[in-house]
Each structure stands twice: as C-alpha cells, then as structure tokens.
Motif scaffolding. Structure first.
Motif, PDB file in Angstrom:
ATOM      1  N   SER A   2       0.836  -1.186   0.000  1.00 53.27           N
ATOM      2  CA  SER A   2       0.000   0.000   0.000  1.00 53.27           C
ATOM      3  C   SER A   2       0.881   1.250   0.000  1.00 53.27           C
ATOM      4  O   SER A   2       1.812   1.363   0.803  1.00 53.27           O
ATOM      5  CB  SER A   2      -0.908  -0.018   1.235  1.00 53.27           C
ATOM      6  N   ARG A   4       0.915   5.678  -0.186  1.00 52.54           N
ATOM      7  CA  ARG A   4       0.171   6.917  -0.003  1.00 52.54           C
ATOM      8  C   ARG A   4       0.911   8.058  -0.701  1.00 52.54           C
ATOM      9  O   ARG A   4       2.127   8.219  -0.520  1.00 52.54           O
ATOM     10  CB  ARG A   4       0.019   7.254   1.495  1.00 52.54           C
ATOM     11  N   HIS A  59      -3.833   2.112  -7.761  1.00 51.71           N
ATOM     12  CA  HIS A  59      -4.665   2.288  -6.563  1.00 51.71           C
ATOM     13  C   HIS A  59      -3.879   2.919  -5.409  1.00 51.71           C
ATOM     14  O   HIS A  59      -4.032   2.544  -4.248  1.00 51.71           O
ATOM     15  CB  HIS A  59      -5.274   0.955  -6.115  1.00 51.71           C
ATOM     16  N   ARG A  61      -3.171   5.575  -2.684  1.00 51.94           N
ATOM     17  CA  ARG A  61      -4.105   6.368  -1.868  1.00 51.94           C
ATOM     18  C   ARG A  61      -3.632   7.811  -1.838  1.00 51.94           C
ATOM     19  O   ARG A  61      -2.559   8.123  -1.323  1.00 51.94           O
ATOM     20  CB  ARG A  61      -4.179   5.780  -0.459  1.00 51.94           C
ATOM     21  N   ILE A  63      -3.660  11.648  -0.735  1.00 55.69           N
ATOM     22  CA  ILE A  63      -3.990  12.568   0.348  1.00 55.69           C
ATOM     23  C   ILE A  63      -3.763  13.982  -0.172  1.00 55.69           C
ATOM     24  O   ILE A  63      -2.628  14.368  -0.468  1.00 55.69           O
ATOM     25  CB  ILE A  63      -3.124  12.327   1.599  1.00 55.69           C
ATOM     26  N   ARG A 141      -6.338   7.068  -6.174  1.00 54.86           N
ATOM     27  CA  ARG A 141      -7.718   7.391  -5.803  1.00 54.86           C
ATOM     28  C   ARG A 141      -7.690   8.254  -4.554  1.00 54.86           C
ATOM     29  O   ARG A 141      -6.906   8.019  -3.631  1.00 54.86           O
ATOM     30  CB  ARG A 141      -8.526   6.122  -5.540  1.00 54.86           C
ATOM     31  N   GLU A 143      -8.301   9.658  -1.083  1.00 62.14           N
ATOM     32  CA  GLU A 143      -8.672   9.100   0.225  1.00 62.14           C
ATOM     33  C   GLU A 143      -9.129  10.179   1.188  1.00 62.14           C
ATOM     34  O   GLU A 143     -10.041   9.962   1.992  1.00 62.14           O
ATOM     35  CB  GLU A 143      -7.482   8.353   0.832  1.00 62.14           C
ATOM     36  N   ALA A 144      -8.512  11.349   1.148  1.00 57.02           N
ATOM     37  CA  ALA A 144      -8.872  12.408   2.094  1.00 57.02           C
ATOM     38  C   ALA A 144      -8.304  13.729   1.620  1.00 57.02           C
ATOM     39  O   ALA A 144      -7.331  13.777   0.850  1.00 57.02           O
ATOM     40  CB  ALA A 144      -8.351  12.084   3.493  1.00 57.02           C
ATOM     41  N   ASN A 259     -10.882  15.371   8.207  1.00 59.19           N
ATOM     42  CA  ASN A 259     -11.025  15.065   6.789  1.00 59.19           C
ATOM     43  C   ASN A 259     -12.196  15.869   6.223  1.00 59.19           C
ATOM     44  O   ASN A 259     -13.333  15.744   6.688  1.00 59.19           O
ATOM     45  CB  ASN A 259     -11.257  13.563   6.602  1.00 59.19           C
ATOM     46  N   GLN A 268     -17.303   7.600   0.088  1.00 60.95           N
ATOM     47  CA  GLN A 268     -17.832   6.251   0.307  1.00 60.95           C
ATOM     48  C   GLN A 268     -18.928   5.920  -0.688  1.00 60.95           C
ATOM     49  O   GLN A 268     -19.886   5.241  -0.380  1.00 60.95           O
ATOM     50  CB  GLN A 268     -18.369   6.125   1.734  1.00 60.95           C
ATOM     51  N   ASN A 272     -15.746   4.683  -5.535  1.00 61.52           N
ATOM     52  CA  ASN A 272     -14.711   5.260  -4.707  1.00 61.52           C
ATOM     53  C   ASN A 272     -14.576   4.512  -3.388  1.00 61.52           C
ATOM     54  O   ASN A 272     -13.930   4.980  -2.468  1.00 61.52           O
ATOM     55  CB  ASN A 272     -15.024   6.735  -4.411  1.00 61.52           C
ATOM     56  N   PRO A 274     -13.370   2.312  -0.414  1.00 62.46           N
ATOM     57  CA  PRO A 274     -12.043   1.819  -0.038  1.00 62.46           C
ATOM     58  C   PRO A 274     -11.931   0.301  -0.143  1.00 62.46           C
ATOM     59  O   PRO A 274     -10.838  -0.240  -0.127  1.00 62.46           O
ATOM     60  CB  PRO A 274     -11.912   2.275   1.421  1.00 62.46           C
TER      61      PRO A 274
END
Length: 434
Positions: A2, A4, A59, A61, A63, A141, A143-144, A259, A268, A272, A274
C-alpha cells in the motif's frame, strides 16, 4: 504494498475554475512502512501520474493537502452521542464562530475532545474546487483532503510551528490549526505568552520546525519569542521540505486532522469505495466459504446416514430383548432404558430372612463394645423383604455404628423410633436389600 501519495498545491495557485491542470504540486510518495519512495517539487499532475505509471503503481491512496487558511477551525459543544443528531445540531453549534452564513459553509466533523468536537468549516464553492482538483487522478484514488496545518505533529508540545517560506503553519495540542504570515508570529507569540487569569505561572512549550536556512533567517523572531520568558522554544531542523514532515506525522498518527471529504464530498460512494482494491480478495474468500459450506453439508449428510444405520441396529437388538414393546422407537429408546434402570435401582435387590440375619450378625460381631447392645425383638416381613430389630444400647453411637456397617455392606439400614433414656438409647433398626 500500500502506498500513499501526499500532494500539496504550490502557490501562486492556478485558476481552479478554468485552468486546474496548470496547478503545480509538491508531493511525496510513502510506502506502507512510512519510507519516502519518491518525491517532487513544483510538478504538474500529469508529471506525478507519469511517475506512478512508470513504477507500475496502481490504486495509490491520494492525500490532498490544501492551505490551512482555506478552512476555519472551530469547536462544537454538542451533548448528543448519535452521529445523526450531532450532524443535525452542528450548524447551530458553530454558527456564531463563523464570519459568513453557515448555510454557505461546508462543515466537516472531527474527533471529540475535552473542548468539544473539532470542526473544519470551508466555503462550499471552494471545497468543490479543491475536491475537483484531487479527483480523477490516474493510478491514484482520493482518500482524504486535509488543511495542511492540521497535519503538524503535536506530541508533548502545547504548540507546533512550521516555517514554510513566507508562511507559518501552527497547530495546538487541543487540535486547533491556523496559517499566517511569518511576520505575524511575533504578535501571536505575545498572545501565547499571556497567562490565563486562573494561572499564576505557566509554561507554554513550543516546537518550531524549519529548514536550517529558514531557522537562520528568522533567528531574530525566534529570539524575540524566547524573550517573553513564558515560552519554552525548541527548534527542530528539517532536512527536506515541510511536506515530508506533514506526511510522516500523518502516517505515524502524530496528529488528528479533520477530513474535509464528508457529506456531499464523501468518498464512500460506488466506484470510490475503499473496499474496491480488496474485491479480488473478497471474491476468493467468498468462493472458499461456498466450498467450505459444501464440504460441511456433505459431511452432515454422511453422518446423518451413519446415525440412521446405528439407530436401526440398536432397535433390532432392543426388539429381540423386548419383542412385545411396540411404543419404544429410536428417538426414545435411550430414555426408556434409563427409566427402567432407575426403577430397578430404586427397588434394589431383595434378600430372605437368613441372609439379612447373617449380615446383621456379622456387623454386630464386629461392633466395638457389642456387649452393651441388646436385641429385644426381631421381626421379618417377607412381602417387604425387611428385617426389623428392636435394639437397646448404652449410647446412640453404637446403634449408629451398626447401621453404618450394614449400609457399607450394600444393605439399606435405617434407625427409627429412637428413645433416649438414662440408661442409654433404644430404637428400631430396619434392614432391607442385600
């Protein structure tokens, strides 16, 4: 693994309405352990996407960090506990803290603290532009989206300050954040140096982060902050850009930012979710579950057939022993046999007069001080299989010892009609079984 991607727009900002593709970003890519695998300064979105593609990353994440002065921090004191009621009361709880109409603001709810819920308020239109800037990236994508100052690490300090060019990012231990021009830090430090009315002497711990060049440029400012006498200043030199400090703080959970992707900008939604990257694993797990259930069902049918065969064998043996019993079946044969055994045990075996007398005589012969025990009369009931003996002894203990000895031999012995006299005790000993 994963990854970020932390992306922070670089001022001067492009026109987000007409030319969002012209916006430049500082960015850093962290792996699952928090190590920086790639970074860049003043790159276009297409350059960042190309880097992700060249490294076969999918994919990732994303920020997004927006300027801290774009979102206003405030507290909301709401006694409710259910989120639905909290969000209904949120606009009324922060309305007086906002400079513009609350209906034109997007309110993002953060964690609850001693002073209430942390809330980030941003203009609806501005939030829409920032959300559009960070959505739809290739290989990543969203995330926040956080106000950048909200990611400053605040551990044991009361305030953290990060020197970022001509600006300064600030965050407090209570969760507050703000962004100001670095020249305004002197005035702000004077505010921090003023003790609250209820405190006589208090120390305010402040950590100042910045590159060595930034710390040298603002030596005079830092010295003035120290001169207040109430501020304890600790300098933390940065080897890289402030963005990496913010990314490391967020990855290590040294901060509790709010966030902004909530409500109309919640991520959500379908496409989109998670869970999207976990769909292959979920499909494999579902297939395994179906196979496992099939195996369990097959074993269940097999054991059911074996149980029916064993029941048929048991009933065949029972019919041979009790051919005239037509009411017993495989479902109650166990209870029927248990009942018969219980009745037989309660009735106990019977014995004739001689057998009972023999057992009683043997126990009498083994009785200590038997000379003090006298047999007055003996009666025998053949129908009940009982031997009744009237006894007299110098004390009751000898009668009890005789009864105990008979019981230990497997007989049923009881003493009744006991009468205590000056010369001893007399009673009736009833003996059965054998």
């Amino acid at each position: 693994m994963s990854y970020r991607l932390y992306a922070r727009p670089v001022p001067p900002f492009a026109d987000l309405t007409t030319m969002p593709e012209a916006q430049l970003f500082n960015w850093v890519l962290l792996d699952a352990s928090g190590e920086a695998q790639a970074r860049g300064t003043e790159d276009l979105r297409t350059d960042i996407e190309r880097t992700l593609g060249q490294n076969a990353l999918e994919h990732v994440r994303l920020i997004g960090l927006i300027p801290g002065d774009e979102a206003l921090f405030c507290f909301a004191s709401i006694p409710a506990k259910q989120e639905r009621y909290i969000r209904q009361a949120l606009p009324f709880a922060v309305e007086e803290q906002l400079a513009q109409d609350v209906e034109s603001m997007h309110l993002a709810l953060g964690p609850r603290g001693p002073s209430g819920f942390q809330v980030a308020a941003i203009d609806h239109q501005r939030m829409g532009l920032w959300a559009a800037l960070f959505q739809g990236w290739e290989h990543a994508r969203l995330e926040a989206i956080y106000p950048d100052a909200g990611l400053l690490p605040v551990n044991e300090q009361d305030w953290s300050i990060c020197l970022d060019g001509s600006s300064a990012l600030l965050a407090s231990q209570r969760g507050e954040w703000l962004k100001m021009h670095v020249d305004n830090l002197a005035i702000f430090s004077q505010t921090l140096a003023l003790p609250p009315e209820e405190e006589v002497v208090a120390e305010v711990r402040v950590a100042i982060f910045g590159t060595e060049q930034a710390l040298r440029e603002h030596e005079g400012l830092i010295a003035g902050m120290k001169a207040s006498g109430r501020l304890t200043i600790g300098q933390q030199p940065l080897e890289l850009m402030p963005l990496e400090l913010l990314a490391h703080s967020h990855h290590s959970h040294y901060c509790r930012p709010v966030n902004l992707c909530q409500g109309p900008w919640s991520l959500q939604r379908e496409g989109n979710s998670p869970l999207r990257q976990w769909r292959p694993a979920i499909a494999v797990a579902a297939l395994w579950l179906v196979l496992q259930l099939g195996i369990e069902a097959g074993l269940g049918f097999y054991h059911q057939d074996r149980a029916e065969e064993l029941n048929a064998q048991a009933m065949s043996i029972y019919r041979e022993a009790f051919p005239q019993d037509t009411r017993t079946h495989a479902g109650n044969v166990r209870n029927v046999l248990r009942g018969e055994l219980r009745v037989a045990q309660q009735q106990g075996p019977t014995a004739d007069f001689l057998s009972l007398m023999k057992q009683t005589g043997q126990q009498y012969s083994a009785l200590p001080g038997r000379n003090q025990v006298q047999f007055n009369s003996i009666n025998y009931s053949r129908s009940r299989g009982e031997l009744v003996v009237d006894l007299r002894a110098d004390d009751y203990n000898k009668l009890s010892a005789l009864r105990t000895g008979l019981n230990q031999r497997g007989l049923e012995a009881n003493i009744g009609s006991v009468v205590n006299e000056p010369s001893g005790a007399r009673g009736r000993l009833t003996i059965s079984g054998g």
